[in-house]
Scaffold this motif. Structure first.
Motif, PDB file in Angstrom:
ATOM      1  N   PRO A   1       0.699  -1.166   0.006  1.00 23.71           N
ATOM      2  CA  PRO A   1      -0.109   0.004  -0.060  1.00 23.71           C
ATOM      3  C   PRO A   1       0.962   1.030  -0.056  1.00 23.71           C
ATOM      4  N   ASP A   2       2.057   1.160   0.545  1.00 23.12           N
ATOM      5  CA  ASP A   2       2.859   2.414   0.600  1.00 23.12           C
ATOM      6  C   ASP A   2       3.493   2.749  -0.774  1.00 23.12           C
ATOM      7  N   ALA A   3       3.725   1.754  -1.707  1.00 18.95           N
ATOM      8  CA  ALA A   3       4.224   1.980  -3.005  1.00 18.95           C
ATOM      9  C   ALA A   3       3.248   2.353  -3.887  1.00 18.95           C
ATOM     10  N   LEU A   4       1.908   1.975  -3.440  1.00 16.12           N
ATOM     11  CA  LEU A   4       0.692   2.531  -4.337  1.00 16.12           C
ATOM     12  C   LEU A   4       0.438   3.912  -3.936  1.00 16.12           C
ATOM     13  N   ALA A   5       0.500   4.296  -2.507  1.00 14.60           N
ATOM     14  CA  ALA A   5       0.029   5.510  -2.155  1.00 14.60           C
ATOM     15  C   ALA A   5       1.107   6.473  -2.986  1.00 14.60           C
ATOM     16  N   SER A   6       2.445   6.227  -2.908  1.00 11.89           N
ATOM     17  CA  SER A   6       3.300   6.982  -3.538  1.00 11.89           C
ATOM     18  C   SER A   6       3.058   7.272  -4.935  1.00 11.89           C
ATOM     19  N   ALA A   7       2.320   6.341  -5.784  1.00  7.45           N
ATOM     20  CA  ALA A   7       2.063   6.491  -7.163  1.00  7.45           C
ATOM     21  C   ALA A   7       0.718   7.294  -7.237  1.00  7.45           C
ATOM     22  N   VAL A   8      -0.099   7.157  -6.298  1.00  2.11           N
ATOM     23  CA  VAL A   8      -1.094   8.305  -6.331  1.00  2.11           C
ATOM     24  C   VAL A   8      -0.909   9.620  -6.147  1.00  2.11           C
ATOM     25  N   ASP A   9       0.328   9.867  -5.405  1.00  2.00           N
ATOM     26  CA  ASP A   9       0.634  11.089  -5.163  1.00  2.00           C
ATOM     27  C   ASP A   9       1.545  11.810  -6.226  1.00  2.00           C
ATOM     28  N   GLN A  10       0.882  12.035  -7.682  1.00  2.00           N
ATOM     29  CA  GLN A  10       1.754  12.730  -8.653  1.00  2.00           C
ATOM     30  C   GLN A  10       0.670  13.324  -9.473  1.00  2.00           C
ATOM     31  N   PRO A  11       1.170  14.191 -10.405  1.00  3.97           N
ATOM     32  CA  PRO A  11      -0.016  15.043 -11.017  1.00  3.97           C
ATOM     33  C   PRO A  11      -0.614  14.606 -12.086  1.00  3.97           C
ATOM     34  N   GLU A  12      -0.185  13.451 -12.860  1.00  4.04           N
ATOM     35  CA  GLU A  12      -0.790  13.175 -14.203  1.00  4.04           C
ATOM     36  C   GLU A  12      -2.411  12.339 -13.577  1.00  4.04           C
ATOM     37  N   PRO A  13      -3.355  13.154 -14.264  1.00  2.00           N
ATOM     38  CA  PRO A  13      -4.895  12.813 -13.581  1.00  2.00           C
ATOM     39  C   PRO A  13      -5.135  11.274 -13.955  1.00  2.00           C
TER      40      PRO A  13
ATOM     41  N   GLY B   1      -7.053   1.197  -3.744  1.00  2.00           N
ATOM     42  CA  GLY B   1      -8.641   0.782  -2.977  1.00  2.00           C
ATOM     43  C   GLY B   1      -9.012  -0.514  -2.888  1.00  2.00           C
ATOM     44  N   VAL B   2      -8.549  -1.234  -4.140  1.00  2.00           N
ATOM     45  CA  VAL B   2      -8.712  -2.529  -4.306  1.00  2.00           C
ATOM     46  C   VAL B   2      -8.031  -3.513  -3.056  1.00  2.00           C
ATOM     47  N   LEU B   3      -6.660  -2.990  -2.930  1.00  2.00           N
ATOM     48  CA  LEU B   3      -5.953  -3.581  -2.182  1.00  2.00           C
ATOM     49  C   LEU B   3      -6.454  -3.439  -0.767  1.00  2.00           C
ATOM     50  N   LEU B   4      -6.623  -2.333  -0.404  1.00  2.00           N
ATOM     51  CA  LEU B   4      -7.302  -1.855   1.196  1.00  2.00           C
ATOM     52  C   LEU B   4      -8.750  -2.639   1.377  1.00  2.00           C
ATOM     53  N   ALA B   5      -9.480  -2.735   0.240  1.00  2.00           N
ATOM     54  CA  ALA B   5     -10.730  -3.496   0.466  1.00  2.00           C
ATOM     55  C   ALA B   5     -10.744  -4.798   0.609  1.00  2.00           C
ATOM     56  N   ALA B   6      -9.466  -5.616   0.205  1.00  2.00           N
ATOM     57  CA  ALA B   6      -9.155  -6.933   0.694  1.00  2.00           C
ATOM     58  C   ALA B   6      -8.660  -7.073   1.822  1.00  2.00           C
ATOM     59  N   THR B   7      -8.259  -6.038   2.779  1.00  2.00           N
ATOM     60  CA  THR B   7      -7.755  -6.099   3.902  1.00  2.00           C
ATOM     61  C   THR B   7      -9.003  -6.286   4.708  1.00  2.00           C
ATOM     62  N   SER B   8      -8.973  -7.133   5.887  1.00  2.00           N
ATOM     63  CA  SER B   8      -9.972  -7.181   6.947  1.00  2.00           C
ATOM     64  C   SER B   8      -9.866  -6.040   7.902  1.00  2.00           C
ATOM     65  N   GLY B   9     -11.114  -5.629   8.466  1.00  2.00           N
ATOM     66  CA  GLY B   9     -11.174  -4.615   9.368  1.00  2.00           C
ATOM     67  C   GLY B   9     -12.031  -3.491   8.977  1.00  2.00           C
ATOM     68  N   ALA B  10     -12.509  -2.700   9.701  1.00  2.00           N
ATOM     69  CA  ALA B  10     -13.680  -1.709   9.404  1.00  2.00           C
ATOM     70  C   ALA B  10     -12.709  -0.358   8.935  1.00  2.00           C
ATOM     71  N   ALA B  11     -11.682  -0.285   9.521  1.00  2.00           N
ATOM     72  CA  ALA B  11     -10.732   1.049   9.052  1.00  2.00           C
ATOM     73  C   ALA B  11     -10.274   0.674   7.711  1.00  2.00           C
ATOM     74  N   ALA B  12     -10.016  -0.489   7.490  1.00  2.00           N
ATOM     75  CA  ALA B  12      -9.526  -0.582   6.059  1.00  2.00           C
ATOM     76  C   ALA B  12     -10.449  -0.385   5.021  1.00  2.00           C
ATOM     77  N   SER B  13     -11.681  -0.970   5.454  1.00  2.00           N
ATOM     78  CA  SER B  13     -12.883  -0.775   4.337  1.00  2.00           C
ATOM     79  C   SER B  13     -13.169   0.714   4.207  1.00  2.00           C
ATOM     80  N   ALA B  14     -13.119   1.403   5.286  1.00  2.00           N
ATOM     81  CA  ALA B  14     -13.520   2.897   5.223  1.00  2.00           C
ATOM     82  C   ALA B  14     -12.439   3.600   4.357  1.00  2.00           C
ATOM     83  N   LYS B  15     -11.278   3.059   4.664  1.00  2.00           N
ATOM     84  CA  LYS B  15     -10.033   3.938   3.868  1.00  2.00           C
ATOM     85  C   LYS B  15     -10.371   3.417   2.381  1.00  2.00           C
ATOM     86  N   ALA B  16     -10.522   2.236   2.032  1.00  2.00           N
ATOM     87  CA  ALA B  16     -10.667   1.809   0.597  1.00  2.00           C
ATOM     88  C   ALA B  16     -11.837   2.631  -0.038  1.00  2.00           C
TER      89      ALA B  16
END
Length: 199
Positions: A46-58, A69-84
């Motif tokens: 998730p850290d690598a994907l988050a760094s890819a999100v943080d760039q200008p090309e839309p 989001g797909v990766l976080l959705a596959a993680t158990s827990g309400a916090a991960a689901s909300a973040k997804a």
């Protein structure tokens, strides 16, 4: 695609190539973004994907957000689901802003799987009848009909149900005062031939 085909060695080769390009082209941050995105997908990082999100090309930003989001959705827990849901909303907004309708439809389907429904963008002051009365989604459906696709094929392509495609078709027939797919294809070719040629 390599992972979907269960070809992990090829996926690793792609990541290695992206890393090589990033390391040898430090003046071109797009390579570093591509490497982070690829590494994040391959290693469920998730850290690598988050760094890819943080760039200008839309589109790249929205694509990385979707994968995160797909990766976080596959993680158990309400916090991960909300973040997804938050991250997928970001991807949806990004795709809609650049008119990537099929990508946006796919993300809406992912959100529905998480129990969240998001409305399509609306347009104010839209005419009631005629070509200009069609929504972006209706035009996307119309373009695929003009290319000869069946309702089921369109549903798969746009991540909709066949019933929803049929509903869009009925609405278009009413707005355009027509009664056949052939007439719809003719109107698409006349009003916006680029839609027929699109991929």
């Amino acid at each position: 695609m390599a992972l979907a085909a269960a070809n992990r060695p090829y996926a690793q080769a792609m990541v290695d190539t992206a890393e090589y390009l990033a390391r040898n082209n430090p003046d071109f941050p797009m390579f570093a973004t591509a490497f982070a995105h690829a590494r994040g997908i391959l290693h469920d990082d998730p850290d690598a994907l988050a760094s890819a999100v943080d760039q200008p090309e839309p589109w790249i930003r929205a694509s990385a957000a979707e994968d995160l989001g797909v990766l976080l959705a596959a993680t158990s827990g309400a916090a991960a689901s909300a973040k997804a849901v938050d991250i997928l909303d970001q991807a949806l907004d990004g795709y809609e802003r650049i008119g990537a309708l099929l990508d946006a439809a796919r993300v809406r389907a992912r959100l529905r799987a998480l129990g969240v429904r998001r409305r399509h963008w609306g347009q104010s002051q839209r005419p009631t009848f005629g070509w200009d009365s069609l929504t972006d989604t209706e035009r996307a459906v119309a373009s695929l009909i003009a290319r000869g696709m069946t309702n089921r094929q369109i549903a798969q392509r746009m991540f909709l149900s066949p019933h929803t495609v049929s509903t869009h078709l009925r609405r278009m027939f009413s707005k355009l005062n027509i009664a056949s797919r052939t007439e719809l294809a003719r109107i698409v070719a006349e009003e916006c031939p680029a839609l027929v040629k699109g991929g």
